[in-house]
Design a protein around this motif. Sequence first.
Motif, PDB file in Angstrom:
ATOM      1  N   UNK A  30       0.788  -1.222   0.000  1.00 45.33           N
ATOM      2  CA  UNK A  30       0.000   0.000   0.000  1.00 45.33           C
ATOM      3  C   UNK A  30       0.823   1.277   0.000  1.00 45.33           C
ATOM      4  N   UNK A  31       2.147   1.144  -0.023  1.00 46.54           N
ATOM      5  CA  UNK A  31       3.011   2.325  -0.102  1.00 46.54           C
ATOM      6  C   UNK A  31       2.941   2.905  -1.507  1.00 46.54           C
ATOM      7  N   UNK A  32       3.201   4.198  -1.610  1.00 43.94           N
ATOM      8  CA  UNK A  32       3.220   4.858  -2.914  1.00 43.94           C
ATOM      9  C   UNK A  32       4.618   5.365  -3.202  1.00 43.94           C
ATOM     10  N   UNK A  33       5.135   4.982  -4.362  1.00 44.47           N
ATOM     11  CA  UNK A  33       6.456   5.425  -4.808  1.00 44.47           C
ATOM     12  C   UNK A  33       6.283   6.411  -5.948  1.00 44.47           C
ATOM     13  N   UNK A  34       6.901   7.572  -5.842  1.00 44.11           N
ATOM     14  CA  UNK A  34       6.850   8.581  -6.888  1.00 44.11           C
ATOM     15  C   UNK A  34       7.760   8.146  -8.033  1.00 44.11           C
ATOM     16  N   UNK A  35       7.183   7.718  -9.139  1.00 45.21           N
ATOM     17  CA  UNK A  35       7.981   7.206 -10.258  1.00 45.21           C
ATOM     18  C   UNK A  35       8.668   8.297 -11.067  1.00 45.21           C
ATOM     19  N   UNK A  36       8.460   9.550 -10.708  1.00 43.82           N
ATOM     20  CA  UNK A  36       9.224  10.632 -11.329  1.00 43.82           C
ATOM     21  C   UNK A  36      10.607  10.730 -10.676  1.00 43.82           C
ATOM     22  N   UNK A  37      10.778  10.106  -9.541  1.00 44.38           N
ATOM     23  CA  UNK A  37      12.049  10.092  -8.821  1.00 44.38           C
ATOM     24  C   UNK A  37      12.926   8.962  -9.352  1.00 44.38           C
ATOM     25  N   UNK A  58       0.068  -1.231 -10.166  1.00 44.21           N
ATOM     26  CA  UNK A  58      -1.007  -0.254 -10.051  1.00 44.21           C
ATOM     27  C   UNK A  58      -0.380   1.123  -9.988  1.00 44.21           C
ATOM     28  N   UNK A  59      -0.860   2.024 -10.845  1.00 46.19           N
ATOM     29  CA  UNK A  59      -0.357   3.388 -10.892  1.00 46.19           C
ATOM     30  C   UNK A  59      -1.471   4.363 -10.549  1.00 46.19           C
ATOM     31  N   UNK A  60      -1.085   5.454  -9.900  1.00 46.14           N
ATOM     32  CA  UNK A  60      -1.992   6.578  -9.676  1.00 46.14           C
ATOM     33  C   UNK A  60      -1.399   7.748 -10.445  1.00 46.14           C
ATOM     34  N   UNK A  61      -2.195   8.308 -11.350  1.00 45.57           N
ATOM     35  CA  UNK A  61      -1.737   9.377 -12.237  1.00 45.57           C
ATOM     36  C   UNK A  61      -2.533  10.635 -11.913  1.00 45.57           C
ATOM     37  N   UNK A  62      -1.840  11.745 -11.604  1.00 50.53           N
ATOM     38  CA  UNK A  62      -2.524  12.968 -11.173  1.00 50.53           C
ATOM     39  C   UNK A  62      -3.003  13.842 -12.330  1.00 50.53           C
ATOM     40  N   UNK A  63      -2.363  13.754 -13.471  1.00 52.56           N
ATOM     41  CA  UNK A  63      -2.675  14.629 -14.608  1.00 52.56           C
ATOM     42  C   UNK A  63      -3.353  13.819 -15.719  1.00 52.56           C
ATOM     43  N   UNK A  64      -4.545  14.242 -16.148  1.00 53.77           N
ATOM     44  CA  UNK A  64      -5.248  13.495 -17.216  1.00 53.77           C
ATOM     45  C   UNK A  64      -4.442  13.362 -18.507  1.00 53.77           C
ATOM     46  N   UNK A  65      -3.614  14.353 -18.836  1.00 55.20           N
ATOM     47  CA  UNK A  65      -2.789  14.259 -20.044  1.00 55.20           C
ATOM     48  C   UNK A  65      -1.734  13.165 -19.887  1.00 55.20           C
ATOM     49  N   UNK A  66      -1.215  12.997 -18.682  1.00 54.86           N
ATOM     50  CA  UNK A  66      -0.251  11.933 -18.423  1.00 54.86           C
ATOM     51  C   UNK A  66      -0.918  10.570 -18.542  1.00 54.86           C
ATOM     52  N   UNK A  67      -2.160  10.485 -18.086  1.00 55.13           N
ATOM     53  CA  UNK A  67      -2.922   9.242 -18.226  1.00 55.13           C
ATOM     54  C   UNK A  67      -3.031   8.871 -19.699  1.00 55.13           C
TER      55      UNK A  67
END
Length: 77
Positions: A30-37, A58-67
């Motif tokens: 359940x940890x989240x790793x910032x894949x921009x790092x 499983x990814x969580x994407x904050x920007x719809x354009x990135x999705x």
Amino acid sequence: MKIKNINNPKRFFEVLNECQGRVELVTSEGDRLNLKSTLCQYIALTQMFKDARIDDVELIVSDPEDFTKLLDFLVRG
């Protein structure tokens, strides 16, 4: 967003680096790793790759354009 069978990890991380917003990988704990790092990318590589591919993430994407970028990569490769 659940992703399965990434056969080109190098290109996958190139697409991630093109993203403008946060892209986070959710670990099995359940940890989240910032894949921009770069450090988090290294952790993801060492823990998740088997035979140069990612089986299921499983990814969580904050920007719809990135999705859209990630979806285009998954559909077109």
